[in-house]
Design a protein around this motif. Structure first.
Motif, PDB file in Angstrom:
ATOM      1  N   GLN A   1      62.008 -68.694  40.241  1.00 12.41           N
ATOM      2  CA  GLN A   1      62.785 -69.794  40.800  1.00 12.41           C
ATOM      3  C   GLN A   1      62.190 -71.171  40.500  1.00 12.41           C
ATOM      4  OE1 GLN A   1      63.647 -69.227  44.921  1.00 12.41           O
ATOM      5  NE2 GLN A   1      64.901 -71.067  45.111  1.00 12.41           N
ATOM      6  N   ASN A   2      60.892 -71.306  40.554  1.00  9.98           N
ATOM      7  CA  ASN A   2      60.264 -72.612  40.336  1.00  9.98           C
ATOM      8  C   ASN A   2      60.419 -73.121  38.904  1.00  9.98           C
ATOM      9  OD1 ASN A   2      59.414 -72.569  42.995  1.00  9.98           O
ATOM     10  ND2 ASN A   2      57.370 -71.777  42.512  1.00  9.98           N
ATOM     11  N   ASN A   3      60.783 -72.231  37.977  1.00  7.29           N
ATOM     12  CA  ASN A   3      60.885 -72.632  36.564  1.00  7.29           C
ATOM     13  C   ASN A   3      62.322 -72.792  36.072  1.00  7.29           C
ATOM     14  OD1 ASN A   3      58.120 -72.501  36.444  1.00  7.29           O
ATOM     15  ND2 ASN A   3      58.029 -70.606  35.255  1.00  7.29           N
ATOM     16  N   HIS A   4      63.297 -72.642  36.942  1.00  4.79           N
ATOM     17  CA  HIS A   4      64.690 -72.692  36.500  1.00  4.79           C
ATOM     18  C   HIS A   4      65.040 -74.007  35.823  1.00  4.79           C
ATOM     19  CE1 HIS A   4      66.219 -69.333  39.452  1.00  4.79           C
ATOM     20  NE2 HIS A   4      65.312 -68.912  38.595  1.00  4.79           N
ATOM     21  N   GLN A   5      64.636 -75.117  36.406  1.00  8.61           N
ATOM     22  CA  GLN A   5      65.014 -76.435  35.884  1.00  8.61           C
ATOM     23  C   GLN A   5      64.026 -76.990  34.856  1.00  8.61           C
ATOM     24  OE1 GLN A   5      68.009 -77.617  36.579  1.00  8.61           O
ATOM     25  NE2 GLN A   5      68.270 -75.758  37.825  1.00  8.61           N
ATOM     26  N   THR A   6      62.993 -76.261  34.560  1.00  5.51           N
ATOM     27  CA  THR A   6      61.994 -76.748  33.595  1.00  5.51           C
ATOM     28  C   THR A   6      61.931 -75.795  32.385  1.00  5.51           C
ATOM     29  OG1 THR A   6      60.286 -75.603  34.907  1.00  5.51           O
ATOM     30  CG2 THR A   6      60.621 -77.960  35.307  1.00  5.51           C
ATOM     31  N   LYS A   7      61.150 -74.739  32.512  1.00  4.11           N
ATOM     32  CA  LYS A   7      60.959 -73.836  31.385  1.00  4.11           C
ATOM     33  C   LYS A   7      62.243 -73.094  31.005  1.00  4.11           C
ATOM     34  CE  LYS A   7      56.029 -73.014  32.237  1.00  4.11           C
ATOM     35  NZ  LYS A   7      54.997 -71.980  32.531  1.00  4.11           N
TER      36      LYS A   7
END
Length: 344
Positions: free
Chosen positions: A91-97
């Motif tokens: 979830q923490n990487n959805h908008q980045t990686k």
């Protein structure tokens, strides 16, 4: 008129007739010789024309053959080349990686899904799976992802690529490699490694690995086998971060063939590291990557000599570098370096 005058006239007339006849004869001979020469020249010209036409026909036919060969190659690349990419994220990487993967190399996959512990998003191809939090849930995510793809998307692929959200994949190079293989055969591609307490070979998960259609069928049948893990010889239920050696052990139990991912020079196409951006870390003796190499020849070079010129993947690639890899791979036209003078 005397008889002598008549004979003289006849003699002179004979000389005149003979001269005229000789002149006509030689003139005709010269004409014939000239005509023959003209005919010979015409034949030479016609021969040159015929040769030119024939050469043009040959060139046209060669171009047709080259065009046909190109079409065959394109057809080979399009046949059996439907690539389903699934990317492990959270979830923490959805908008980045994850979003960076989707904006770069993910666009070249025929289908792409992001497997996550986060909520599904109608505007983003994210599929939620229930799995233990953290790295201990990786093996669970892998099993759930492959089962989902087999059950929901079986008619959409010939090959399935598993990658991480910090993996950069050169999809065109991957498809060129896969073009020589049949997805109806049980095949398994990636970077061959050893370690994790075993000398058995496995394909590194960080650089991505590929299962053929037939391999995925066999894997799902194994997951559904009612026998115990001990009886099967494959750990299908543990919660662990070492998903890549575990899936390899299961696949090799199924007589799946692991394909050597190195190029013709012995260099890795798939890389568990970030490639030339690794820098001086290559020369460090405690560089973790060296401990897992099955083929030590791949470690003979470092920095720009670290990886294959027809590379397929790098790992630990952050979003800014992923955009740079995308640009350098698809936008830059390198010069022919064979004529470049290098300093000693």
């Amino acid at each position: 008129m005397s008889i002598f005058s008549s004979e003289k006239a006849i003699f002179l007339l004979g000389i005149m007739i003979g001269s005229f006849t000789s002149t006509a004869f030689y003139t005709n001979c010269f004409w014939l010789f000239g005509e023959n020469e003209r005919m010979l020249n015409k034949l030479k010209t016609d021969k040159q024309k015929v040769a030119t036409i024939a050469r043009k026909d040959v060139e046209v036919n060669l171009k047709k053959l080259e065009h046909a060969a190109t079409n065959i190659k394109v057809q080979q690349l399009s046949n059996h080349q439907r690539l389903f990419c699934w990317v492990m994220t959270h979830q923490n990487n959805h908008q980045t990686k994850a979003s960076t993967v989707r904006a770069t190399w993910g666009r070249f996959c025929d289908t792409i899904l992001f497997i996550s512990d986060g909520p599904q998003d109608i505007n983003f191809p994210i599929v939620h799976v229930d799995a233990p939090n953290g790295r201990s849930g990786l093996w669970h995510k892998v099993r759930a992802a492959f089962r989902l793809i087999h059950e929901k998307h079986a008619n959409k692929f010939d090959w399935v690529l598993k990658a991480d959200d910090d993996t950069f994949v050169n999809v065109n190079s991957l498809k060129q490699l896969l073009a020589s293989y049949n997805p109806e055969h049980a095949l398994f591609f990636g970077e061959p490694l050893i370690g994790h307490g075993s000398e058995s070979e496995y394909m590194g998960g960080g650089s991505g690995y590929i299962l053929s259609k037939e391999t995925l069928k066999r894997f799902i049948r194994l997951l559904d086998d009612p026998r115990s893990d001990g009886q099967v010889g494959c750990d299908r239920n543990s919660a662990t971060s070492g998903e890549d050696p575990l899936i390899a052990r299961c696949l090799y139990m199924l007589n799946v063939t692991g394909v050597d991912g190195r190029d013709w020079t012995g260099m890795n196409r798939f890389s568990q590291h970030s490639g030339p951006t690794r820098g001086g870390g290559w020369i460090q003796e405690d560089f973790w990557y060296k401990r897992f190499q099955k083929y030590t020849s791949t470690m003979k070079n470092y920095n720009l000599g670290c990886c294959s010129s027809v590379y397929i993947s790098y790992h630990y690639v952050q979003p800014p570098m992923m955009h740079q890899f995308q640009y350098l791979t698809f936008k830059v036209n390198p010069i022919d370096t064979s004529s470049v003078v290098r300093r000693a």
